[in-house]
Design a protein around this motif. Sequence first.
Motif, PDB file in Angstrom:
ATOM      1  N   GLY A 118       0.815  -1.202   0.000  1.00 41.65           N
ATOM      2  CA  GLY A 118       0.000   0.000   0.000  1.00 41.65           C
ATOM      3  C   GLY A 118       0.849   1.252   0.000  1.00 41.65           C
ATOM      4  N   GLN A 119       0.302   2.322  -0.522  1.00 41.39           N
ATOM      5  CA  GLN A 119       0.957   3.635  -0.433  1.00 41.39           C
ATOM      6  C   GLN A 119      -0.095   4.661  -0.025  1.00 41.39           C
ATOM      7  OE1 GLN A 119       2.538   5.891  -3.901  1.00 41.39           O
ATOM      8  NE2 GLN A 119       4.479   5.879  -2.777  1.00 41.39           N
ATOM      9  N   PHE A 120       0.290   5.523   0.896  1.00 44.26           N
ATOM     10  CA  PHE A 120      -0.659   6.452   1.506  1.00 44.26           C
ATOM     11  C   PHE A 120       0.004   7.816   1.702  1.00 44.26           C
ATOM     12  CE2 PHE A 120      -0.978   2.160   3.111  1.00 44.26           C
ATOM     13  CZ  PHE A 120      -2.313   1.822   2.923  1.00 44.26           C
ATOM     14  N   SER A 121      -0.787   8.852   1.571  1.00 42.77           N
ATOM     15  CA  SER A 121      -0.339  10.191   1.948  1.00 42.77           C
ATOM     16  C   SER A 121      -1.104  10.620   3.191  1.00 42.77           C
ATOM     17  CB  SER A 121      -0.573  11.194   0.807  1.00 42.77           C
ATOM     18  OG  SER A 121      -1.953  11.278   0.482  1.00 42.77           O
ATOM     19  N   VAL A 122      -0.450  11.398   4.037  1.00 40.05           N
ATOM     20  CA  VAL A 122      -1.072  11.840   5.288  1.00 40.05           C
ATOM     21  C   VAL A 122      -2.034  12.981   4.997  1.00 40.05           C
ATOM     22  CG1 VAL A 122      -0.648  12.895   7.546  1.00 40.05           C
ATOM     23  CG2 VAL A 122       0.870  11.083   6.704  1.00 40.05           C
ATOM     24  N   GLN A 123      -3.272  12.812   5.455  1.00 39.03           N
ATOM     25  CA  GLN A 123      -4.298  13.845   5.308  1.00 39.03           C
ATOM     26  C   GLN A 123      -4.444  14.682   6.572  1.00 39.03           C
ATOM     27  OE1 GLN A 123      -6.201  14.169   2.130  1.00 39.03           O
ATOM     28  NE2 GLN A 123      -4.219  13.172   1.862  1.00 39.03           N
ATOM     29  N   LEU A 124      -4.270  14.056   7.715  1.00 42.66           N
ATOM     30  CA  LEU A 124      -4.321  14.734   9.010  1.00 42.66           C
ATOM     31  C   LEU A 124      -3.188  14.194   9.872  1.00 42.66           C
ATOM     32  CD1 LEU A 124      -8.175  14.526   9.734  1.00 42.66           C
ATOM     33  CD2 LEU A 124      -6.900  16.595   9.108  1.00 42.66           C
ATOM     34  N   GLY A 125      -2.431  15.089  10.453  1.00 44.74           N
ATOM     35  CA  GLY A 125      -1.308  14.662  11.283  1.00 44.74           C
ATOM     36  C   GLY A 125      -0.012  15.274  10.777  1.00 44.74           C
ATOM     37  N   TYR A 165     -10.844  -2.509   0.879  1.00 48.23           N
ATOM     38  CA  TYR A 165     -11.872  -2.138   1.841  1.00 48.23           C
ATOM     39  C   TYR A 165     -12.927  -1.233   1.228  1.00 48.23           C
ATOM     40  CZ  TYR A 165      -9.010  -4.119   5.544  1.00 48.23           C
ATOM     41  OH  TYR A 165      -8.296  -4.976   6.339  1.00 48.23           O
ATOM     42  N   ASP A 166     -12.875  -1.052  -0.087  1.00 49.09           N
ATOM     43  CA  ASP A 166     -13.903  -0.279  -0.794  1.00 49.09           C
ATOM     44  C   ASP A 166     -14.015   1.138  -0.232  1.00 49.09           C
ATOM     45  OD1 ASP A 166     -15.842   0.200  -2.685  1.00 49.09           O
ATOM     46  OD2 ASP A 166     -17.481  -0.503  -1.418  1.00 49.09           O
ATOM     47  N   GLY A 167     -12.880   1.830  -0.203  1.00 51.85           N
ATOM     48  CA  GLY A 167     -12.888   3.222   0.223  1.00 51.85           C
ATOM     49  C   GLY A 167     -12.683   3.386   1.718  1.00 51.85           C
ATOM     50  N   GLY A 168     -12.934   4.605   2.186  1.00 53.18           N
ATOM     51  CA  GLY A 168     -12.729   4.914   3.584  1.00 53.18           C
ATOM     52  C   GLY A 168     -11.365   5.527   3.817  1.00 53.18           C
ATOM     53  N   LEU A 169     -11.017   5.662   5.092  1.00 50.63           N
ATOM     54  CA  LEU A 169      -9.719   6.215   5.458  1.00 50.63           C
ATOM     55  C   LEU A 169      -8.975   5.213   6.349  1.00 50.63           C
ATOM     56  CD1 LEU A 169      -9.933   7.245   8.655  1.00 50.63           C
ATOM     57  CD2 LEU A 169     -11.225   9.092   7.597  1.00 50.63           C
ATOM     58  N   PHE A 170      -7.676   5.388   6.390  1.00 51.28           N
ATOM     59  CA  PHE A 170      -6.838   4.531   7.209  1.00 51.28           C
ATOM     60  C   PHE A 170      -6.136   5.369   8.269  1.00 51.28           C
ATOM     61  CE2 PHE A 170      -7.455   2.305   3.280  1.00 51.28           C
ATOM     62  CZ  PHE A 170      -7.553   0.970   3.637  1.00 51.28           C
ATOM     63  N   GLU A 171      -5.859   4.739   9.377  1.00 48.43           N
ATOM     64  CA  GLU A 171      -5.135   5.390  10.473  1.00 48.43           C
ATOM     65  C   GLU A 171      -3.924   4.544  10.813  1.00 48.43           C
ATOM     66  OE1 GLU A 171      -5.817   6.739  15.157  1.00 48.43           O
ATOM     67  OE2 GLU A 171      -7.266   5.442  14.146  1.00 48.43           O
ATOM     68  N   ILE A 184       4.807   2.923  26.799  1.00 48.38           N
ATOM     69  CA  ILE A 184       4.971   3.793  25.641  1.00 48.38           C
ATOM     70  C   ILE A 184       5.921   4.951  25.951  1.00 48.38           C
ATOM     71  CG2 ILE A 184       3.779   5.302  24.004  1.00 48.38           C
ATOM     72  CD1 ILE A 184       1.224   3.701  24.596  1.00 48.38           C
ATOM     73  N   ARG A 185       6.900   5.140  25.058  1.00 46.27           N
ATOM     74  CA  ARG A 185       7.765   6.328  25.139  1.00 46.27           C
ATOM     75  C   ARG A 185       7.204   7.470  24.303  1.00 46.27           C
ATOM     76  NH1 ARG A 185      13.484   4.820  23.274  1.00 46.27           N
ATOM     77  NH2 ARG A 185      13.754   7.045  23.681  1.00 46.27           N
ATOM     78  N   SER A 186       6.630   7.152  23.140  1.00 51.20           N
ATOM     79  CA  SER A 186       6.032   8.196  22.301  1.00 51.20           C
ATOM     80  C   SER A 186       4.999   7.551  21.374  1.00 51.20           C
ATOM     81  CB  SER A 186       7.098   8.925  21.465  1.00 51.20           C
ATOM     82  OG  SER A 186       7.694   8.039  20.530  1.00 51.20           O
ATOM     83  N   LEU A 187       4.096   8.391  20.860  1.00 53.00           N
ATOM     84  CA  LEU A 187       3.040   7.931  19.958  1.00 53.00           C
ATOM     85  C   LEU A 187       2.741   9.021  18.944  1.00 53.00           C
ATOM     86  CD1 LEU A 187       0.549   6.251  19.014  1.00 53.00           C
ATOM     87  CD2 LEU A 187      -0.730   7.300  20.912  1.00 53.00           C
ATOM     88  N   THR A 188       2.660   8.638  17.660  1.00 50.74           N
ATOM     89  CA  THR A 188       2.183   9.552  16.619  1.00 50.74           C
ATOM     90  C   THR A 188       0.985   8.905  15.927  1.00 50.74           C
ATOM     91  OG1 THR A 188       3.703   8.635  14.956  1.00 50.74           O
ATOM     92  CG2 THR A 188       4.456  10.549  16.205  1.00 50.74           C
TER      93      THR A 188
END
Length: 264
Positions: free
Chosen positions: A92-99, A162-168, A247-251
């Motif tokens: 898969g290849q994805f661009s960040v929309q939020l974050g 998954y027929d559309g939607g967004l990924f996190e 957890i030390r950090s989370l993005t």
Amino acid sequence: SSGINAEYGGMRGLQTSKRLLSTWADTFDKYLMGTDPPVKDQHSKLLAKRGRVYNVEVQDVKPGYVSEYLKNAENVLPDIHNDSSIPAELYGQFSVQLGQLDRVYTIWRHTDGYMGVDKTLAELNKRQDYLQFSEQQGKLLRHREQQLCYEFSFWPNYQDSYDGGLFEIRSYTLKAGSLYEWANAWKRAVSLREKDAVMGLSSQIGDMYTVHHIWRYDDLEHRRSERDRTWQSGEWANLVVRTVPMIRSLTVNILKPTDYSPLR
């Protein structure tokens, strides 16, 4: 008698050294794996589907150049994916929309494990057109990195579409020694949210102690409702309380798949 005593003293010193070495090894295992190091076979079965290695590429593009970067990639990456002489599949290849904006995630799957990674690198390094493409893309980037990852064995089998939607993608940096305990907790946690779960990965090369959880939702409102529903479960809350200290950090980044991404 003195010879016997000397030999006994030497053996006693050797036994002491072995005990010290054993104690040091146990301490090192606990540092890496946590307070209760598991049996190796159990650890392998829990943490990794050994047949696959995933190459997670994180590319931070210069502002204003994301469209050009993805257009260039569209002309090359699908050809690599379809080339039978290269043992790599574009997962898969994805661009960040939020974050973290201007970031692109490109994930490759090697079903032959590290042997597939070796063959892929050898084949691509022989191709001048690919090397020129890689150099051209590099000029559009501020930063890039790779992580070779195993897939958590307890994660549900994902769908190819998954027929559309967004990924996190939720990327955790864990404290050293906590990975096994983390996996044990999330083995149960994921079962509470199987329909949203896409993939869980653990880094083996690159930034260590990094874990990626990928989820899929119809939209942001669906994400909110699913998370609210899960938080109503006392078991989920207890699992979160158990894992937060590791957890030390989370993005957290919300992703949009590219038009040519196999996972979308």
